[in-house]
Design a protein around this motif. Structure first.
Motif, PDB file in Angstrom:
ATOM      1  N   GLU A   1      37.367  13.635  77.935  1.00 43.62           N
ATOM      2  CA  GLU A   1      36.131  14.618  77.671  1.00 43.62           C
ATOM      3  C   GLU A   1      36.172  15.139  76.466  1.00 43.62           C
ATOM      4  O   GLU A   1      35.380  15.847  76.019  1.00 43.62           O
ATOM      5  CB  GLU A   1      35.851  15.377  78.846  1.00 43.62           C
ATOM      6  CG  GLU A   1      35.736  14.882  80.260  1.00 43.62           C
ATOM      7  CD  GLU A   1      35.472  15.766  81.352  1.00 43.62           C
ATOM      8  OE1 GLU A   1      35.658  16.929  81.040  1.00 43.62           O
ATOM      9  OE2 GLU A   1      35.156  15.302  82.608  1.00 43.62           O
ATOM     10  N   GLN A   2      37.371  15.403  75.805  1.00 46.15           N
ATOM     11  CA  GLN A   2      37.500  15.996  74.665  1.00 46.15           C
ATOM     12  C   GLN A   2      38.558  15.189  73.508  1.00 46.15           C
ATOM     13  O   GLN A   2      39.659  15.340  73.211  1.00 46.15           O
ATOM     14  CB  GLN A   2      38.297  17.345  74.918  1.00 46.15           C
ATOM     15  CG  GLN A   2      37.579  18.345  75.571  1.00 46.15           C
ATOM     16  CD  GLN A   2      38.377  19.373  75.952  1.00 46.15           C
ATOM     17  OE1 GLN A   2      39.487  19.449  76.597  1.00 46.15           O
ATOM     18  NE2 GLN A   2      37.671  20.778  75.724  1.00 46.15           N
ATOM     19  N   PRO A   3      37.836  14.074  72.992  1.00 49.51           N
ATOM     20  CA  PRO A   3      38.513  13.125  72.367  1.00 49.51           C
ATOM     21  C   PRO A   3      38.493  13.368  70.718  1.00 49.51           C
ATOM     22  O   PRO A   3      39.144  12.596  70.086  1.00 49.51           O
ATOM     23  CB  PRO A   3      37.824  11.945  72.591  1.00 49.51           C
ATOM     24  CG  PRO A   3      36.145  12.342  72.805  1.00 49.51           C
ATOM     25  CD  PRO A   3      36.483  13.454  73.351  1.00 49.51           C
ATOM     26  N   GLU A   4      37.769  14.443  70.194  1.00 49.26           N
ATOM     27  CA  GLU A   4      37.941  14.763  68.834  1.00 49.26           C
ATOM     28  C   GLU A   4      38.431  15.994  68.347  1.00 49.26           C
ATOM     29  O   GLU A   4      38.799  16.871  69.281  1.00 49.26           O
ATOM     30  CB  GLU A   4      36.281  14.785  68.519  1.00 49.26           C
ATOM     31  CG  GLU A   4      35.541  13.554  68.660  1.00 49.26           C
ATOM     32  CD  GLU A   4      34.110  13.736  67.998  1.00 49.26           C
ATOM     33  OE1 GLU A   4      33.509  12.717  67.914  1.00 49.26           O
ATOM     34  OE2 GLU A   4      33.615  14.749  67.908  1.00 49.26           O
ATOM     35  N   MET A   5      38.972  15.895  67.090  1.00 49.61           N
ATOM     36  CA  MET A   5      39.620  16.873  66.474  1.00 49.61           C
ATOM     37  C   MET A   5      38.714  17.901  66.231  1.00 49.61           C
ATOM     38  O   MET A   5      37.424  17.427  65.617  1.00 49.61           O
ATOM     39  CB  MET A   5      40.447  16.748  65.490  1.00 49.61           C
ATOM     40  CG  MET A   5      41.499  15.885  65.666  1.00 49.61           C
ATOM     41  SD  MET A   5      42.954  16.349  66.663  1.00 49.61           S
ATOM     42  CE  MET A   5      43.600  17.655  65.391  1.00 49.61           C
ATOM     43  N   ARG A   6      38.766  19.376  66.450  1.00 46.32           N
ATOM     44  CA  ARG A   6      37.715  20.046  65.854  1.00 46.32           C
ATOM     45  C   ARG A   6      37.411  20.240  64.643  1.00 46.32           C
ATOM     46  O   ARG A   6      38.496  20.282  63.683  1.00 46.32           O
ATOM     47  CB  ARG A   6      38.030  21.339  66.634  1.00 46.32           C
ATOM     48  CG  ARG A   6      39.348  22.289  65.836  1.00 46.32           C
ATOM     49  CD  ARG A   6      39.679  23.403  66.477  1.00 46.32           C
ATOM     50  NE  ARG A   6      40.795  24.047  66.222  1.00 46.32           N
ATOM     51  CZ  ARG A   6      41.530  24.998  66.506  1.00 46.32           C
ATOM     52  NH1 ARG A   6      41.111  25.706  67.619  1.00 46.32           N
ATOM     53  NH2 ARG A   6      42.598  25.422  66.079  1.00 46.32           N
ATOM     54  N   THR A   7      36.201  20.260  64.157  1.00 50.51           N
ATOM     55  CA  THR A   7      35.751  20.556  62.707  1.00 50.51           C
ATOM     56  C   THR A   7      35.505  22.264  62.368  1.00 50.51           C
ATOM     57  O   THR A   7      35.293  22.529  61.392  1.00 50.51           O
ATOM     58  CB  THR A   7      34.647  19.757  62.340  1.00 50.51           C
ATOM     59  OG1 THR A   7      33.554  20.153  63.219  1.00 50.51           O
ATOM     60  CG2 THR A   7      35.066  18.240  62.267  1.00 50.51           C
ATOM     61  N   SER A   8      35.591  22.935  63.523  1.00 51.79           N
ATOM     62  CA  SER A   8      35.325  24.231  63.391  1.00 51.79           C
ATOM     63  C   SER A   8      35.950  25.071  64.483  1.00 51.79           C
ATOM     64  O   SER A   8      36.038  24.731  65.479  1.00 51.79           O
ATOM     65  CB  SER A   8      33.588  24.612  63.522  1.00 51.79           C
ATOM     66  OG  SER A   8      33.376  25.974  63.864  1.00 51.79           O
ATOM     67  N   LEU A   9      36.545  26.300  64.078  1.00 52.50           N
ATOM     68  CA  LEU A   9      37.350  26.930  65.156  1.00 52.50           C
ATOM     69  C   LEU A   9      36.304  27.552  66.174  1.00 52.50           C
ATOM     70  O   LEU A   9      36.905  27.781  67.217  1.00 52.50           O
ATOM     71  CB  LEU A   9      38.187  28.301  64.310  1.00 52.50           C
ATOM     72  CG  LEU A   9      39.527  27.866  63.715  1.00 52.50           C
ATOM     73  CD1 LEU A   9      39.893  29.348  63.208  1.00 52.50           C
ATOM     74  CD2 LEU A   9      40.264  27.268  64.738  1.00 52.50           C
ATOM     75  N   LEU A  10      35.190  27.788  65.649  1.00 47.40           N
ATOM     76  CA  LEU A  10      34.197  28.224  66.855  1.00 47.40           C
ATOM     77  C   LEU A  10      33.940  27.458  68.029  1.00 47.40           C
ATOM     78  O   LEU A  10      33.600  27.844  68.964  1.00 47.40           O
ATOM     79  CB  LEU A  10      32.889  28.709  66.223  1.00 47.40           C
ATOM     80  CG  LEU A  10      32.789  29.939  65.121  1.00 47.40           C
ATOM     81  CD1 LEU A  10      31.371  30.076  64.886  1.00 47.40           C
ATOM     82  CD2 LEU A  10      33.343  30.920  66.113  1.00 47.40           C
ATOM     83  N   ALA A  11      34.248  26.235  67.619  1.00 46.13           N
ATOM     84  CA  ALA A  11      33.876  25.134  68.807  1.00 46.13           C
ATOM     85  C   ALA A  11      34.947  25.276  69.981  1.00 46.13           C
ATOM     86  O   ALA A  11      34.490  25.130  71.187  1.00 46.13           O
ATOM     87  CB  ALA A  11      34.154  23.708  68.298  1.00 46.13           C
TER      88      ALA A  11
END
Length: 844
Positions: free
Chosen positions: A566-576
């Motif tokens: 369900e969480q397969p991506e590296m974050r592009t924003s800390l707010l995420a």
């Protein structure tokens, strides 16, 4: 690896009365870490009983129990008239029949745990003991049913026989933790060898047996690896032994079943038990095929794309071209994943009478990749991927054949041995290396003696070096320091002195490290709580943030093997991820929350960059490292802040004040001020996920460093956040770079401050930041600070206008300013603001 002491004593001369604790301590001295001591904690009465009768009784909870009557011999209940009555016991298992002999524990006994046994009332009966399963006796993990002695070949034991002695429950088993480089220790043979090295006890090699030579009628085998990994063949030796006339109805001998259970394996059938027993004994995995279901020749090859195999666990697996396979019919039919698990098509069954026993040597890397690719870790794969004795295949097969002949009534037949092993290269060991690394005086003769103790062949290689050829059972010895490690453990880790290295003079923290710590400390002192979140997000977060289709923040790196699908991506924003932490805290009852986090985000410039797969075991070239680095996406370090609820709590000093966009902006500016950087603030009406009318843009010398303000109501709703949640996120790397490494100290002022306030009327579109910058420029060096303290719009200033009131604070470093000097500085500031922004004094 679990090693029963009686089994260990067959290969290494244990002293009389040796305990598991003593043996474990001896093994620790040579690097085998103790994991635990099992067995030996059972006290009786624990006896063989016979089931006389039972009644199935359904219960209100849906469970069906059996009220059993058991004959336990002399331990039956003695009546007043001298007669004896059977014991009544409640049992929840249903895998036994009337007449079965079982293991019965009676009141007063203690089972592993410790678990004392007493008569107790349950399900409307007084249960006078318990009928035991394998797990309750510490023989294994099987708890599906109770032990039936007929299945263990012990049905001839008389009723009332002491089951502790019968099942070897008084025998201790030592469990050791085997590191990945010690594959030989995944066997009783290997542990016994290390025990002998530790204590000097005599070692008897169970694999020292005479092996028949290959016969002309041997089952044909071909090694056909046309795609070796790193140039290493997947299989360099394959031994096949034929045994005919095995009686499939014969059970494994009781002693073998007991040893398998003590070692943590479940007995299955004679053929399977024999291969498992030999594997545990000497460390060579074996596999038995039903010979009558095979078609010659057997071919060991790599898989082709799209091939499938149903393994023994009844799972159909799609094979990879790197998988090494055992096939028959010239390679047409897949029989097994080499070194991992066999297939169902050639499985030994209850009707199998002729067997083909396989003993091979497979490449560790090939086996390890196959096991991980198919998520199929087995006892065989664990050994092959750690390295198996290259000289062991034919001897292990001979041991298995002898056991099948002895206990299955079979007859040894044809022998096949395809051997394509390469010679083991010698290692050149500098004579002084061992002494220099270990820190203990060692002569040349000492080093030679220690290496020869582990069967190394040592020869001179000049005056200052030795040529060392490792033994076949130590494939992990490849470079000189491996040999030094062996010398160290044979010398004894306990005799090597502890010497602390001299710490070199440090250079302290770098500027970046100091800056990050200062920022975290400042935010914490500002009343925020630091958190650390996982850097993985779901793709849906970009939709929740309302990002445009072409927004660079949608371009995210996807993990090949994410912790959660369900969480397969590296974050592009800390707010995420920080907003997720806020939602979790609010969901658990926190109403007033202020959080911050400092961490990395991943901002790939492109998604088609592919990192090269560099070979292992060799030093990569500079060009390879550069290509690898070029494929790594940029990972800037950022700091983010989120606030919800009250920023100021209610108290005697006044009412509460909810957090608003100014608090988020204040936190962002605090980060800049902490680093000594002046950030310019302007309005940004179109940067998701912020509210278009309450979003501030922060820049340093024209470079964007972040945003702060109130989140968009749609974002708040999509993420289930509290209303009017505010947030900020700034690029810490940009601020640190702008801060410089040295800051000049500001002298403490000694002259009084001159105060001047001005109210300027400008067009509503003019940013307050632009007016402030003009005032600073006009006031010159006498201006110490300028602060906007009031904004007014209304009929008094006219439509399309606003009034900005600023507090100017003036001071000279060498004198007290006169009223005329302060007024002149004020007038110059107002004039410059008028020239730049069209500002006029209010009321003028």
């Amino acid at each position: 690896m679990r090693v029963p002491l009686p089994w260990l004593a067959e290969y290494a001369a244990l002293p009389a009365g040796a305990t598991g604790e003593q043996v474990a301590a001896d093994l620790v001295r040579v690097g085998l870490e103790e994991e635990g001591i099992h067995g030996g904690g059972v006290t009786g009465p624990l006896v063989v009983g016979r089931v006389l009768e039972f009644v199935d009784e359904p219960q209100k909870n849906g469970k069906v129990i059996r009220w059993c009557s058991l004959d336990v011999g002399d331990l039956n209940i003695e009546n007043a008239d001298g007669t004896r009555s059977p014991r009544g016991i409640v049992c929840g298992a249903h895998n036994f029949l009337v007449g079965d002999k079982v293991v019965v524990v009676l009141p007063g006994a203690v089972l592993p745990g410790p678990f004392p046994i007493a008569a107790r009332k349950t399900y409307g009966h007084v249960s006078d003991g318990m009928i035991c399963s394998a797990r309750e006796l510490g023989l294994g993990d099987d708890h599906d049913g109770i032990i039936r002695l007929v299945e263990m070949g012990l049905d001839d034991a008389p009723v009332g026989t002491d089951a502790i002695a019968l099942l070897g429950l008084g025998e201790e088993t030592v469990e050791v933790n085997v590191t990945p480089d010690r594959g030989y220790a995944l066997s009783v043979r290997g542990v016994a060898r290390d025990y002998a090295l530790s204590t000097g006890a005599a070692f008897t090699d169970p694999a020292a047996v005479d092996v028949p030579k290959p016969t002309d009628d041997g089952f044909e085998v071909r090694l056909a690896d046309d795609a070796p990994i790193h140039g290493v063949p997947g299989c360099d030796r394959y031994v096949a032994r034929v045994v005919r006339g095995v009686d499939p109805t014969r059970p494994s001998p009781a002693w073998m079943q007991r040893r398998l259970e003590q070692a943590g394996m479940r007995p299955i059938s004679l053929a399977v038990d024999v291969t498992n027993y030999v594997m545990l004994a000497v460390g060579q995995p074996l596999h038995a095929f039903d010979l009558d279901r095979l078609i010659a020749p057997v071919v060991v090859r790599r898989a082709t794309a799209g091939e499938k195999l149903t393994t023994l666990d009844d799972v159909e697996r799609t094979l990879d071209p790197e998988d090494l396979l055992i096939t028959d019919d010239g390679g047409a039919r897949v029989l097994a994943l080499a070194g991992v698990m066999g297939g169902a098509s050639s499985e030994v069954t209850d009707s199998t009478t002729s067997l083909l026993v396989e003993a091979a040597h497979f490449d560790p890397i090939t086996v390890a990749r196959t096991a991980r690719r198919h998520k199929l870790s087995t006892e065989a794969s664990r050994r092959f991927e750690r390295g198996v004795d290259t000289d062991l295949a034919d001897r292990a097969a001979e041991l298995a054949v002898r056991l099948l002949v002895e206990h299955g009534g079979g007859e040894a037949a044809a022998v096949t041995d395809v051997d394509e092993r390469a010679a083991v290269p010698a290692i050149e060991l500098p004579v002084g290396l061992a002494e220099r690394v270990i820190g203990v005086p060692l002569t040349r003769e000492d080093v030679v003696a220690h290496l020869e103790r582990i069967d190394c062949r040592v020869a001179p290689a000049g005056d200052a070096a030795l040529s060392v050829t490792p033994p076949s059972w130590r494939p992990d010895l490849r470079i000189p320091v491996d040999l030094v490690e062996e010398v160290a453990r044979l010398v004894g880790y306990d005799v090597i002195p502890s010497v602390l290295p001299v710490a070199p003079a440090g250079r302290g923290l770098s500027h970046s490290q100091t800056a990050r710590r200062s920022v975290s400390r400042a935010l914490a002192e500002h009343g925020l709580v630091e958190v650390l979140t996982y850097p993985f997000v779901a793709p849906e977060v970009h939709d929740a943030f309302g990002l445009d289709a072409d927004d660079a923040r949608r371009r995210a790196v996807r993990l090949a093997n994410p912790l959660s699908d369900e969480q397969p991506e590296m974050r592009t924003s800390l707010l995420a991820t920080l907003l997720d932490a806020l939602r979790r805290n609010v969901g658990r009852g926190a109403t007033d929350v202020a959080l911050f986090e400092t961490g990395l985000v991943t901002r790939p410039e492109r998604l088609d960059a592919v990192a090269p797969q560099l070979p292992v075991g060799v030093l990569p070239a500079d060009g390879d490292l550069a290509a690898l680095q070029a494929a790594v996406p940029p990972q800037p370090r950022r700091v983010a802040v989120v606030m919800a609820g009250n920023r100021v709590l209610p108290g005697w000093y006044g009412p509460a004040r909810p957090a608003d966009w100014t608090d988020a902006l204040d936190a962002a500016l605090l980060v800049a001020r902490t680093l000594g950087v002046d950030a310019t603030v302007t309005q940004d009406a179109g940067h998701a996920p912020w509210h278009p009318g309450r979003c501030a843009r922060l820049e340093v010398d024209g470079t964007l460093v972040g945003h702060a303000g109130e989140l968009h109501p749609k974002v708040v709703s999509a993420l289930s956040l509290p209303a009017r949640t505010v947030a900020a996120e700034v690029d810490l790397d940009v601020l640190v770079a702008a801060s410089g490494e040295l800051r000049r100290a500001v002298p403490v002022p000694t002259f009084p401050l001159a105060k001047e306030d001005v109210a300027l009327v400008v067009d509503e579109a003019v940013p307050a930041e632009a007016v402030e910058a003009a005032l600073r420029a006009g006031a010159g060096s006498l201006l110490e600070s300028v602060r906007l303290f009031d904004v007014y719009t209304g009929p008094q200033v006219g439509a399309g206008k606003k009034s900005l009131a600023f507090a100017l604070r003036l001071r000279a470093p060498d004198r007290t300013l006169t009223a005329a000097e302060a007024a002149a500085a004020r007038d110059a500031a107002v004039a410059e603001a008028g020239a730049r922004t069209g500002a006029v004094l209010r009321g003028a």
